[in-house]
Motif scaffolding. Structure first.
Motif, PDB file in Angstrom:
ATOM      1  N   LEU A   3      59.872 -39.230   0.582  1.00  0.00           N
ATOM      2  CA  LEU A   3      60.218 -38.378   1.714  1.00  0.00           C
ATOM      3  C   LEU A   3      61.220 -37.327   1.253  1.00  0.00           C
ATOM      4  O   LEU A   3      62.272 -37.655   0.716  1.00  0.00           O
ATOM      5  N   LEU A   4      60.890 -36.031   1.448  1.00  0.00           N
ATOM      6  CA  LEU A   4      61.795 -34.962   1.056  1.00  0.00           C
ATOM      7  C   LEU A   4      62.813 -34.646   2.143  1.00  0.00           C
ATOM      8  O   LEU A   4      63.995 -34.476   1.864  1.00  0.00           O
ATOM      9  N   LYS A   5      62.350 -34.534   3.388  1.00  0.00           N
ATOM     10  CA  LYS A   5      63.244 -34.177   4.484  1.00  0.00           C
ATOM     11  C   LYS A   5      62.647 -34.670   5.790  1.00  0.00           C
ATOM     12  O   LYS A   5      61.434 -34.690   5.953  1.00  0.00           O
ATOM     13  N   SER A   6      63.511 -35.064   6.705  1.00  0.00           N
ATOM     14  CA  SER A   6      63.058 -35.447   8.038  1.00  0.00           C
ATOM     15  C   SER A   6      64.124 -35.063   9.046  1.00  0.00           C
ATOM     16  O   SER A   6      65.300 -34.937   8.708  1.00  0.00           O
ATOM     17  N   GLY A   7      63.693 -34.849  10.278  1.00  0.00           N
ATOM     18  CA  GLY A   7      64.624 -34.490  11.331  1.00  0.00           C
ATOM     19  C   GLY A   7      63.901 -33.906  12.525  1.00  0.00           C
ATOM     20  O   GLY A   7      62.680 -33.781  12.553  1.00  0.00           O
ATOM     21  N   TRP A   8      64.684 -33.531  13.535  1.00  0.00           N
ATOM     22  CA  TRP A   8      64.143 -32.976  14.770  1.00  0.00           C
ATOM     23  C   TRP A   8      63.920 -31.480  14.621  1.00  0.00           C
ATOM     24  O   TRP A   8      64.769 -30.755  14.132  1.00  0.00           O
ATOM     25  N   LEU A   9      62.744 -31.017  15.048  1.00  0.00           N
ATOM     26  CA  LEU A   9      62.419 -29.594  15.094  1.00  0.00           C
ATOM     27  C   LEU A   9      61.677 -29.300  16.387  1.00  0.00           C
ATOM     28  O   LEU A   9      60.899 -30.118  16.867  1.00  0.00           O
ATOM     29  N   TRP A  10      61.932 -28.124  16.947  1.00  0.00           N
ATOM     30  CA  TRP A  10      61.140 -27.653  18.074  1.00  0.00           C
ATOM     31  C   TRP A  10      59.868 -27.046  17.505  1.00  0.00           C
ATOM     32  O   TRP A  10      59.911 -26.307  16.525  1.00  0.00           O
ATOM     33  N   ARG A  11      58.719 -27.351  18.126  1.00  0.00           N
ATOM     34  CA  ARG A  11      57.426 -26.822  17.662  1.00  0.00           C
ATOM     35  C   ARG A  11      56.723 -26.161  18.836  1.00  0.00           C
ATOM     36  O   ARG A  11      56.628 -26.733  19.917  1.00  0.00           O
ATOM     37  N   GLN A  12      56.227 -24.943  18.617  1.00  0.00           N
ATOM     38  CA  GLN A  12      55.524 -24.234  19.674  1.00  0.00           C
ATOM     39  C   GLN A  12      54.045 -24.579  19.619  1.00  0.00           C
ATOM     40  O   GLN A  12      53.418 -24.496  18.565  1.00  0.00           O
TER      41      GLN A  12
END
Length: 188
Positions: A3-12
């Motif tokens: 796993l390189l990166k994880s987290g919360w993102l808003w997606r349209q």
């Protein structure tokens, strides 16, 4: 898989252009996976960056017709351009986080994956799949300390094929049973 990166993102969303908050995982093989919750149980969609991503822009580099969600500045935007002409429009919670996501997305898009051969004591660049073990050399790419998380996908890519085979086997068994039920009437 690492796993390189994880987290919360808003997606349209692509159709209604509504903003949804998703938990995102970016894997070393270029898989960018969106989940409904942080528990990673409700998988929504998966994008293969190595095969489909052309470019990534963040902040003020993004097109002017892309608007961030309410209460978020334009500097938090991320736009991932795909080969088919579509755009994946994302928004982070801060400008620094958007820049970190951009750099990690670009790294996952272009960097090869190394596997370790214990017989030769060498690292080799090979395409990754679910059967390869992933090792990261400490001084490759950007350098510095790298954290590696090993994860087995909780979903199965050929789940639909298994359902189709089960339905086909059920229909064949049903047809065989139906013909056996009529057999006593054939001899009358």
């Amino acid at each position: 898989m690492a796993l390189l990166k994880s987290g919360w993102l808003w997606r349209q969303s692509s159709v209604l252009k509504r903003w949804k908050l998703n938990w995102c995982d970016l894997w070393i093989d270029g898989s960018f996976v969106f989940y409904k919750t942080e528990s990673r149980r409700d998988y929504e969609t998966k994008v293969n960056l190595k095969a489909t991503c052309v470019n990534v822009k963040s902040g003020l580099e993004c097109p002017t017709d892309v608007c961030p969600p309410e209460s978020h500045p334009r500097e938090n935007l991320l736009v991932v351009y795909m080969r088919d002409g579509n755009m994946l429009i994302l928004c982070a919670n801060s400008e620094d986080e958007a820049l970190a996501w951009k750099l990690t997305l670009m790294e996952a898009k272009r960097n090869p994956v190394f596997t370790y051969n214990p017989y030769d004591d060498t690292y080799q660049t090979v395409p990754i799949n679910s059967h390869n073990a992933v090792y990261i050399m400490p001084n490759t790419g950007s350098g510095g300390t790298q954290h590696v998380y090993v994860h087995r996908d909780s979903y199965d890519d050929n789940f639909g094929e298994q359902i189709a085979l089960g339905l086909l086997a059920g229909m064949a068994a049903g047809a065989a049973m139906r013909s056996l039920l009529w057999m006593p009437f054939w001899f009358c």
